[in-house]
Motif scaffolding. Sequence first.
Motif, PDB file in Angstrom:
ATOM      1  N   GLN A 273     -28.645 -14.030 -18.364  1.00  0.00           N
ATOM      2  CA  GLN A 273     -28.344 -14.850 -19.234  1.00  0.00           C
ATOM      3  C   GLN A 273     -29.190 -16.191 -19.300  1.00  0.00           C
ATOM      4  O   GLN A 273     -29.709 -17.073 -20.208  1.00  0.00           O
ATOM      5  N   VAL A 274     -29.342 -16.719 -17.774  1.00  0.00           N
ATOM      6  CA  VAL A 274     -30.853 -17.573 -17.776  1.00  0.00           C
ATOM      7  C   VAL A 274     -32.042 -17.941 -18.065  1.00  0.00           C
ATOM      8  O   VAL A 274     -32.248 -18.604 -18.488  1.00  0.00           O
ATOM      9  N   ARG A 275     -32.528 -16.277 -17.938  1.00  0.00           N
ATOM     10  CA  ARG A 275     -33.801 -15.972 -18.522  1.00  0.00           C
ATOM     11  C   ARG A 275     -33.390 -16.112 -20.008  1.00  0.00           C
ATOM     12  O   ARG A 275     -34.668 -16.725 -20.937  1.00  0.00           O
ATOM     13  N   ARG A 276     -32.851 -16.246 -20.788  1.00  0.00           N
ATOM     14  CA  ARG A 276     -32.563 -16.044 -22.468  1.00  0.00           C
ATOM     15  C   ARG A 276     -32.401 -17.163 -22.608  1.00  0.00           C
ATOM     16  O   ARG A 276     -32.919 -18.031 -23.717  1.00  0.00           O
ATOM     17  N   ALA A 277     -32.026 -17.737 -21.902  1.00  0.00           N
ATOM     18  CA  ALA A 277     -31.691 -19.341 -22.748  1.00  0.00           C
ATOM     19  C   ALA A 277     -32.495 -20.234 -22.062  1.00  0.00           C
ATOM     20  O   ALA A 277     -33.040 -21.210 -23.304  1.00  0.00           O
ATOM     21  N   ARG A 278     -33.569 -19.776 -21.215  1.00  0.00           N
ATOM     22  CA  ARG A 278     -35.522 -20.706 -20.721  1.00  0.00           C
ATOM     23  C   ARG A 278     -35.675 -20.069 -22.410  1.00  0.00           C
ATOM     24  O   ARG A 278     -36.393 -21.048 -22.915  1.00  0.00           O
ATOM     25  N   ARG A 279     -35.922 -18.583 -22.451  1.00  0.00           N
ATOM     26  CA  ARG A 279     -36.615 -18.273 -23.526  1.00  0.00           C
ATOM     27  C   ARG A 279     -36.264 -19.480 -25.402  1.00  0.00           C
ATOM     28  O   ARG A 279     -36.784 -18.958 -25.967  1.00  0.00           O
ATOM     29  N   HIS A 280     -35.281 -19.576 -24.848  1.00  0.00           N
ATOM     30  CA  HIS A 280     -34.811 -20.314 -26.317  1.00  0.00           C
ATOM     31  C   HIS A 280     -34.832 -22.198 -25.815  1.00  0.00           C
ATOM     32  O   HIS A 280     -34.253 -22.732 -26.869  1.00  0.00           O
ATOM     33  N   GLY A 281     -35.772 -22.382 -25.030  1.00  0.00           N
ATOM     34  CA  GLY A 281     -35.917 -23.597 -25.138  1.00  0.00           C
ATOM     35  C   GLY A 281     -35.504 -24.397 -23.671  1.00  0.00           C
ATOM     36  O   GLY A 281     -35.146 -25.805 -23.819  1.00  0.00           O
ATOM     37  N   ARG A 282     -33.971 -23.433 -23.358  1.00  0.00           N
ATOM     38  CA  ARG A 282     -33.077 -24.267 -22.433  1.00  0.00           C
ATOM     39  C   ARG A 282     -33.049 -24.287 -21.217  1.00  0.00           C
ATOM     40  O   ARG A 282     -33.217 -23.036 -21.004  1.00  0.00           O
ATOM     41  N   LEU A 283     -32.624 -24.674 -20.574  1.00  0.00           N
ATOM     42  CA  LEU A 283     -32.626 -24.877 -18.533  1.00  0.00           C
ATOM     43  C   LEU A 283     -34.226 -24.862 -18.357  1.00  0.00           C
ATOM     44  O   LEU A 283     -34.118 -24.463 -17.193  1.00  0.00           O
ATOM     45  N   LEU A 284     -34.620 -25.790 -19.314  1.00  0.00           N
ATOM     46  CA  LEU A 284     -36.415 -25.666 -18.592  1.00  0.00           C
ATOM     47  C   LEU A 284     -36.381 -27.118 -17.243  1.00  0.00           C
ATOM     48  O   LEU A 284     -35.621 -27.566 -17.525  1.00  0.00           O
TER      49      LEU A 284
END
Length: 609
Positions: A273-284
């Motif tokens: 879930q974290v990696r998916r959010a980061r691929r969409h520009g979040r949790l960076l």
Amino acid sequence: MRSLRLLVPQPDGGGEDRGTTTDTLPAPATFPVSVDRAATFPAGVEPADAFPARVEPPATFPAGVEPADAFPARVEPPATLPADAFPVPAEPVDVASPARPADGGTLPVITSPDVVVGGDDAVAGPEERLRRAVVHLPDLARRVRPVRPARSWRSAARAYRTALVVLDAVTAAAAAAVVLRGATDPWVGLLAALLAAAAVPAAVWAHGGYAPDRTATGPAEDKAVLRAGTVVALAAVALSHLTALDAPPALPLLAPVAAVAVMVLGRLVLRAQVRRARRHGRLLRPTLVAGDAAAVGGVLAALREDRGLGLDPVGLCTTGPVDTHAAAGVPVLGSLPDLPQLVAEAGAEVLLVHDAALPAAELRRLTWLMEGSGVELMLAPNLLEVAAGRVTVQAAGGATLLRVRTGATRRQVRTKAAVDRLAGAAALLLAGPVLLVCAAAVRLTSPGPALYRQTRVGVDGAPFTMLKLRTMSVDADRRLAELAAADEGNGVLFKIRRDPRVTPLGRVLRRYSLDELPQLINVVRGEMSLVGPRPPLPHESEKYDTTERRRLKVRPGLTGLWQVSGRSDLSWPDTVRLDLRYVDNWSPAGDLGILGRTVGAVLGGRGAY
């Protein structure tokens, strides 16, 4: 006596000084003040009636003419100013910290587009203040950068670690309840569940499983869980024997093992879930990249390739100009001597330094400056395509050494070959019915054999015959020359998206990689591996240079990094880079990961033509 300075207006709007004249003036009261007599009006006449208001007759216009047309609006021509009307100062103005010029004054501080305050400007007139503001606006526009949205990774990381603690506690309590479900006293089971809920998170914490620098990192978290689970399992087995627990003998061991599996699986889900959010520009995490101008391009490319790491470059700090393509829109904020100040100005949470950028003494002082700032310091070693599993850290006096494994041992190679043959045989048995149906469909839908045999180059340059389901017409090889001009490949591999030689059934087989199933026979023979680089044609391998020939150090694979990363859509340099990454860094865990990604690549069909 008073001195009067006379300023005579000139035609050009200026003034000319006519000198100073000295006149003898009377006392201030000698100028008489004129006093008008009070106005008088006849009896019964009011002042307003004595001077009646003048009434203008209403304006008349010709027929068909509107009042707006009778008096058209006056249009003034646009004003033009010479280019040097508002000269821009040669030296830039630092609006953040006003400097002192040579004459001791204070440079203006711009607070808004039309207000200039501070220093000697406090007494300037409105026109002068506006002019100075306009003069400095271009400089202000160059210096002010857009404000990035606030990052939420720090709060998300705390929530992530809290979720891990809750997961571990609940799983441990459930495992203890299963083991003691047959206890005669229910309070004993409840007490054991509470102790397990506290002991397991404590063991994971003791092994660094909740450390902030390991949050959502993957292997480090899983290793901490495995080590803590081993300790808890041994303790559970020992307690079961000491207390003569009324439970199956294997249950005290199986319950902790199952609990560890659930804990690892939960971490895999959370990390996904974290990696998916980061691929969409979040949790960076905003990251400042520092290094030599020639090295930061490679660092930025690595960060762009692995967005799941969560490092978002917000600025560069280099020794010189950076290639525009390599920078990819990341601004250069300054040079290396300004590094500590730039970290604070950029709002960075991570400082990523290429280790060749600073001498050891300067890097040591940088760690002192970063102490207590909350900014994480990371070093990018001068290594290319070296996986973390190949590197171990070793101390030697005051220095730190990196030990890099330079290749697989002979035992590892033999083990991989044996596993490939066994797994290939099992996969061939499972895929046998599908393979037979596809082969029969090929024979029925187009003339020619079901299997296509082609010579390919294997490990160490040895040729072998590779098997595939035929997806083209039988004269495909003879028609290759006439289609050379329509090549859409990467310059080495011949590919056409709408190849006229491919049969209708062949397009379906290629779309889902079903034409590759006969290569399981090559795997069982030992000519290929389940995972590895693509097997080249003889005329392709003849053109290889020294770097590209490195691809032939391992057995070619049924799938590989090239296949799961885009296949025919990749350029030739990217194909070589991915294949060499696999050759240099392959491992059993890496092979399992590629096999898992192959399922998604086959279903997605990207680059399959």
